[in-house]
Scaffold this active site. Structure first.
Site, PDB file in Angstrom:
ATOM      1  N   ARG A 110      77.099  -9.612  28.298  1.00  0.00           N
ATOM      2  CA  ARG A 110      76.349  -9.421  27.066  1.00  0.00           C
ATOM      3  C   ARG A 110      77.243  -9.679  25.863  1.00  0.00           C
ATOM      4  O   ARG A 110      76.878 -10.387  24.936  1.00  0.00           O
ATOM      5  CB  ARG A 110      75.773  -8.007  27.019  1.00  0.00           C
ATOM      6  CG  ARG A 110      75.041  -7.669  25.734  1.00  0.00           C
ATOM      7  CD  ARG A 110      75.932  -6.782  24.870  1.00  0.00           C
ATOM      8  NE  ARG A 110      75.258  -6.462  23.620  1.00  0.00           N
ATOM      9  CZ  ARG A 110      75.882  -6.392  22.469  1.00  0.00           C
ATOM     10  NH1 ARG A 110      77.165  -6.635  22.371  1.00  0.00           N
ATOM     11  NH2 ARG A 110      75.235  -6.072  21.375  1.00  0.00           N
TER      12      ARG A 110
ATOM     13  N   HIS B 132      78.845 -12.699  21.104  1.00  0.00           N
ATOM     14  CA  HIS B 132      79.952 -13.062  20.208  1.00  0.00           C
ATOM     15  C   HIS B 132      80.441 -14.492  20.362  1.00  0.00           C
ATOM     16  O   HIS B 132      81.177 -14.980  19.510  1.00  0.00           O
ATOM     17  CB  HIS B 132      81.114 -12.085  20.390  1.00  0.00           C
ATOM     18  CG  HIS B 132      80.729 -10.678  20.060  1.00  0.00           C
ATOM     19  ND1 HIS B 132      80.424 -10.275  18.787  1.00  0.00           N
ATOM     20  CD2 HIS B 132      80.565  -9.598  20.852  1.00  0.00           C
ATOM     21  CE1 HIS B 132      80.103  -8.994  18.800  1.00  0.00           C
ATOM     22  NE2 HIS B 132      80.172  -8.555  20.041  1.00  0.00           N
TER      23      HIS B 132
END
Length: 101
Positions: free
Chosen positions: A64, A69
């Site tokens: 995740r 990011h």
């Protein structure tokens, strides 16, 4: 987590790996489902995680984080493998965990 995993499975039903390259909406949908599953995993208590030691909790959360990011550097083959092979394997363990809770 289970809803996100089931959604990812629905998204790829009848699709193939090449569809991730040609269908941006499919890619976004699968990535989002994986992100949601990872966010949900991050919110599960250590006590609940201990009840399902075979679930790779940290790997799910790390995936995740990587998607959130590093979105412009996503390996679509990894996304496909995750949705096609790895997420479905989690469902039985997660269902068992909900039955314990």
């Amino acid at each position: 987590m289970m809803e996100a995993i089931e959604a990812a499975s629905d998204f790829i039903d009848g699709r193939n790996r090449g569809d991730l390259d040609s269908d941006r909406q499919l890619l976004f949908a699968i990535v989002r489902a994986i992100e949601i599953a990872g966010e949900a995993a991050a919110r599960i208590s250590p006590e609940s995680r201990a009840l399902a030691p075979d679930v790779p909790w940290q790997s799910i959360v790390s995936m995740r984080n990587r998607l959130i990011h590093g979105y412009f550097d996503i390996d679509r083959s990894i996304v496909w493998k995750t949705a096609q092979e790895e997420l479905p394997l989690l469902l039985p363990a997660l269902r068992a965990l909900t039955e314990k809770g």
